[in-house]
Design a protein around this motif. Structure first.
Motif, PDB file in Angstrom:
ATOM      1  N   PRO A   1       1.190  -1.494   0.039  1.00 11.12           N
ATOM      2  CA  PRO A   1       0.385  -0.353   0.195  1.00 11.12           C
ATOM      3  C   PRO A   1       0.633   0.628   0.280  1.00 11.12           C
ATOM      4  O   PRO A   1       0.389   2.827  -0.452  1.00 11.12           O
TER       5      PRO A   1
ATOM      6  N   LEU B   1       2.072   2.106  -3.415  1.00  6.41           N
ATOM      7  CA  LEU B   1       1.939   2.449  -4.361  1.00  6.41           C
ATOM      8  C   LEU B   1       1.047   3.844  -4.330  1.00  6.41           C
ATOM      9  O   LEU B   1       1.328   4.416  -5.620  1.00  6.41           O
ATOM     10  N   GLY B   2       0.779   4.336  -3.237  1.00  5.37           N
ATOM     11  CA  GLY B   2       0.376   5.203  -2.293  1.00  5.37           C
ATOM     12  C   GLY B   2       1.770   6.582  -3.235  1.00  5.37           C
ATOM     13  O   GLY B   2       1.532   7.400  -3.252  1.00  5.37           O
TER      14      GLY B   2
ATOM     15  N   SER C   1      -6.430   7.653  -5.594  1.00  5.15           N
ATOM     16  CA  SER C   1      -5.757   6.936  -5.465  1.00  5.15           C
ATOM     17  C   SER C   1      -4.999   6.620  -3.574  1.00  5.15           C
ATOM     18  O   SER C   1      -5.007   5.898  -2.676  1.00  5.15           O
TER      19      SER C   1
ATOM     20  N   CYS D   1      -5.114   4.655  -0.358  1.00  4.75           N
ATOM     21  CA  CYS D   1      -4.377   3.710   0.353  1.00  4.75           C
ATOM     22  C   CYS D   1      -3.585   3.936   1.995  1.00  4.75           C
ATOM     23  O   CYS D   1      -3.452   3.332   2.650  1.00  4.75           O
TER      24      CYS D   1
ATOM     25  N   TYR E   1      -6.481   2.708   3.436  1.00  8.04           N
ATOM     26  CA  TYR E   1      -5.981   0.927   3.714  1.00  8.04           C
ATOM     27  C   TYR E   1      -5.468   1.141   4.972  1.00  8.04           C
ATOM     28  O   TYR E   1      -5.427  -0.154   5.425  1.00  8.04           O
TER      29      TYR E   1
ATOM     30  N   PHE F   1       3.214   7.605   3.566  1.00  9.66           N
ATOM     31  CA  PHE F   1       3.848   6.530   3.387  1.00  9.66           C
ATOM     32  C   PHE F   1       5.297   5.828   4.192  1.00  9.66           C
ATOM     33  O   PHE F   1       5.732   4.960   3.304  1.00  9.66           O
TER      34      PHE F   1
END
Length: 879
Positions: A10, A13-14, A64, A68, A71, A163
């Protein structure tokens, strides 16, 4: 090293979407700019297709990134710093989004999301101006994207990624339980982190308002860029018909930002211990000021559309409104207001980049408006500010930006004033014209905004000039004593201006139409002043007079605008948006005046007991100890108009709040009701607990209560000792809060507490008198069995935290007894409470709804006009 249990996908991707967002937003900016500047239709359309594609990809990236983060938060992946700092294992689902925008990165993402939504609405609804408008929005997206990168560029960190892994931030170095015997981070540290539970969400944000208030407020913030972008479009294209297309958007911005501010007021009323809905908190002010300037810009825009006046003012107000949003962002997110606001963000190490971002947008209008040589000068200024922002110490950069802001205001004002491409009418407006008084009203709004932001900026000014200017001792009154006169002027102007026509109004016609509403308003306001018991004289007779004048202004605004719907508009409600909004404004103003001037403290301390400290800092939050009543569990306490009983308390596992059950009984009519204030233990931010008020709502008032202190003593260790006191009938002995008198000694008195059948009792009839004069009976006793076994039967006076014991008979000949006196804080639970009465508070909430409804009707009216009539360029007028 590989760590077990980490969920890296995650975050990867973030971060990918964050980088891609930066690239595509820059592509969109360049493409929209090229589309605007292209001359050939084919070239213009080609650039537009590329720009829309890039903007679509930008939107996907933003959504998105939010997905992320959500999530990660929802699954409590504490290996990520963002999840660890803003969530915990017991976080309720409805507060996950609150966790997202508690941090700076999440709030910037929310802002970016609304830019995407607004951008698509412009793409679909605005044809002529979408290229230059979306150039600005896309560039703002690029700037926000840089705030989320978290990468190093030439030794400088650009942005702060949501992130980042906790283990890479050095935070875990001081957590021995996460390390193995050799001192290395344990491979299963993620599992250990999960067991520890996370830092949690600030208790102030664990409220349903915080799931809806920030999105609406940030939509209001984000929407201010649209009028700003239209102004940019007018400057860069040397075309000024944008004002018609911009009008619905400025109305929308006024509606959304105003609604967000009022939602914050409702949150403060229901969740904060402000003792009301507004406290002139710096964060509140930072939201209010751009709204005031946007309202000023909206009215000058209307003036220009109907009369040709005030175009330059419209440029200035629209640009300033967005600049002030950026400045407010700096105030609330740099940590500079941390000592003066209860809900300001703290710095996240992005202050210098934030200031650089603001500097670019501050000087953008001047860059667009300048000639070739001027563009070079402005570009040098922007580059120098950005460079110095990163090179100078972070403590100095606020000073740099403040000087930059002042420089921009002066430069931009001079440029707009001298620009011959902006049409202007040099003939004076007629004093009996609508545009004249609308412009006066806009200036008054702007003046109010300047005064508020100047006072709010005191921490910045102190840093910029190395001063130590202190806030006013009564900060709330320091605002009120000025803003009440702003309110009077605006209230009267909103009443009379509707009855004036643009260009010129015959005096006789004006006075004829306004006469009846004026008389009705005067009679109604006098009735309120005379029979409404508006006697707020705490700040002197002058301020009280100002309150009564303001009441007239508010009533005048309501009556005159309501009458105008029938007098001026012949009852056509679809055209009455402005009048309805002004009626709502008058209702809000009237409610503020009445509820504030007639706000009454009900919780005057009658028990003589208070755990609160009587210090200046404590009194700012809870009021003086005398304003807070202390209740003992299970004991009905006189609170003036009401008898109040602290019945019980309970802990709700679901929302982790401790609820207190308080029964109120009206002493006059016997009415009873129950309210349930609560407290939530704060794991971050303010220490201790965060109280949430509760209210009993009536049609014409609210009984508003919140907990200021509570002590649970039923499980406390009893460490106090009995103090012996020799007494005989008529003697007095003292304790810390009063005295007690031995009135008589009884043998075998009926109903002695704790006595058993067959026992002989000797009881002491004591009267306890507290310092405030309250009297309490007490009957400690001795019980004697036939075998001469003796036991003590103590008595308690819980309201005074006393335990009294009949120790022994010292001298039976003279009747001298030994009484044991113990002052014990562990007798019972006690609760300290502040209770306020807010009269006519519902008028405030209704007024807000009416004001928003009127604004939405105005938006609809303007959108319909845009659909039915083509936009015609207004030729420059020089008279």
């Amino acid at each position: 090293m590989n760590y077990t249990g980490e969920h890296l996908l995650p975050g990867q991707l973030g971060h990918f979407f964050a980088v891609l967002s930066l690239v595509v937003s820059l592509v969109a900016t360049i493409s929209f700019y090229k589309s605007n500047k292209a001359v050939l239709p084919g070239e213009k359309e080609s650039w537009m297709r590329l720009a829309k594609g890039a903007f679509l990809l930008e939107t996907i990236c933003v959504v998105s990134i939010i997905g992320c983060i959500y999530y990660i938060l929802a699954n409590h992946y504490y290996e990520y710093k963002y999840a660890w700092e803003h969530s915990d294992n017991t976080m309720q689902t409805q507060y996950i989004f609150s966790c997202l925008w508690e941090g700076q990165e999440g709030s910037f993402l929310l802002w970016s999301f609304w830019h995407c939504v607004l951008g698509w609405l412009i793409i679909w609804r605005v044809k002529e101006w979408r290229a230059p408008v979306l150039t600005v929005i896309s560039f703002a997206q690029f700037c926000i994207a840089t705030m989320l990168l978290g990468i190093f560029f030439f030794g400088f960190k650009v942005g702060h990624s949501p992130f980042v892994l906790l283990r890479n931030e050095g935070i875990l170095d001081n957590a021995p339980f996460l390390h193995d015997a050799s001192g290395n981070l344990s491979k299963n540290y993620v599992e250990l982190l999960y067991r520890s539970g996370g830092s949690g969400l600030n208790a102030l944000l664990q409220n349903y308002w915080m799931t809806i208030h920030p999105p609406v407020l940030f939509l209001g913030f984000a929407s201010t860029i649209v009028p700003f972008a239209f102004a940019y479009a007018g400057l860069t294209n040397k075309e000024h018909s944008w004002t018609k297309a911009a009008l619905p958007w400025s109305l929308f911005s006024v509606a959304m930002l105003g609604t967000g501010i009022m939602m914050g007021a409702a949150w403060a009323y229901e969740s904060l211990t402000f003792g009301g809905y507004w406290a002139w908190d710096p964060v509140e002010n930072a939201s209010l000021v751009p709204w005031l300037v946007m309202v000023a810009g909206l009215h000058t825009n209307l003036i220009y559309r109907h009369s040709g006046y005030s175009l330059k003012s419209t440029y200035i107000f629209y640009v300033l409104s967005f600049i002030l949003v950026l400045y407010s962002t700096f105030l609330t997110r740099s940590g500079i207001l941390g000592d003066t606001s209860v809900h300001a963000f703290t710095g996240e190490g992005m202050n210098q980049q934030l200031l650089a971002f603001l500097s670019v947008f501050v000087w953008l209008p001047s860059f667009v408006e300048s000639n070739k040589k001027g563009k070079i000068t402005v570009a040098i200024i922007i580059a120098a500010i950005i460079l110095l922002t990163f090179l100078l110490p972070e403590t100095i950069t606020p000073s740099l930006w403040l000087f930059s802001l002042v420089g921009f205001l002066v430069a931009f004002g001079i440029q707009v004033n001298r620009d011959k491409n902006i049409p202007a009418i040099h003939r004076e407006e007629d004093i009996y014209s609508r545009e004249f008084w609308m412009f006066i009203g806009a200036l008054v709004f702007f003046l109010g905004a300047v005064i508020i932001i100047s006072q709010t900026s005191l921490p910045v000014i102190n840093k910029a000039f190395n001063q130590k200017m202190a806030e006013a001792s009564d900060a709330e009154f320091s605002y009120n004593k000025i803003q009440i006169f702003i309110a009077i002027i605006v209230g009267i102007l909103t009443a009379v201006t509707q009855y004036l026509k643009y260009k010129q109004t015959p005096r006789a016609v004006f006075y004829k139409k306004i006469a009846v509403p004026t008389i009705i308003a005067l009679v109604a306001s006098l009735a309120i002043s005379i029979f409404g018991n508006i006697d707020y004289d705490k700040k002197g007779i002058g301020f009280l007079v100002a309150i009564h004048i303001a009441i007239f202004a508010a009533v005048y605004s309501i009556v005159a605008n309501a009458a105008y719907i029938w007098i001026g508009l012949k009852g056509k409600m679809k055209n009455a948006g402005a009048a309805i909004a002004h009626v709502g404004f008058g209702m809000v103003l009237l409610a503020i005046l009445i509820s504030s001037s007639k706000k009454e403290i009900l919780s005057w301390n009658t028990t003589g007991v208070s755990p609160l400290q009587n210090t200046e800092e404590s009194n700012k939050i809870t009021g003086t100890p005398a304003e807070n009543i202390t209740l003992f569990k299970g004991i009905a306490t006189d609170m003036g108009k009401y008898m109040v009983t602290y019945s019980k308390d309970s802990f709700d596992v679901t929302d982790r709040k401790k609820y207190f059950v308080l029964h109120f009984k009206d002493k006059q009519n016997g009415e009873t009701f129950t309210i349930y204030p609560d407290v939530l233990r704060n794991t971050k931010g303010q220490e201790g607990f965060s109280p949430n008020p509760d209210s009993k709502h009536y049609l014409n008032r609210d009984i508003f209560a919140y907990v200021t202190s509570w002590i649970e003593n039923n499980h406390a260790e009893d460490t106090a000792q009995f103090r012996p006191a020799a007494m005989q009938v008529g003697d007095t002995t003292f304790y810390s809060n009063g005295l007690m008198i031995l009135k008589k000694v009884d043998v075998n008195k009926p109903d002695v507490k704790g006595a058993r059948p067959g026992e002989t009792t000797i009881s002491l009839d004591l009267e306890v008198i507290s310092k405030n004069g309250r009297r309490y009976p007490a009957t400690p006793a001795i019980a004697i069995l036939n075998d001469s076994t003796m036991r003590s039967l103590p008595d308690t006076v819980v309201a005074q935290s006393l335990v009294l014991n009949f120790n022994k008979i010292l001298d039976p000949k003279v009747g001298k007894m030994e009484v044991g006196v113990k002052e014990n804080g562990a007798i019972t639970d006690l609760l300290t409470l502040k209770v306020l009465l807010f009269p006519y508070i519902n008028l405030l909430w209704i007024g807000i709804l009416v004001m928003v409804l009127g604004t939405l009707l105005s938006i609809r009216q303007r959108v319909v006009k845009l659909r039915t009539k083509p936009v015609v360029a207004r030729k420059p007028v020089n008279v």
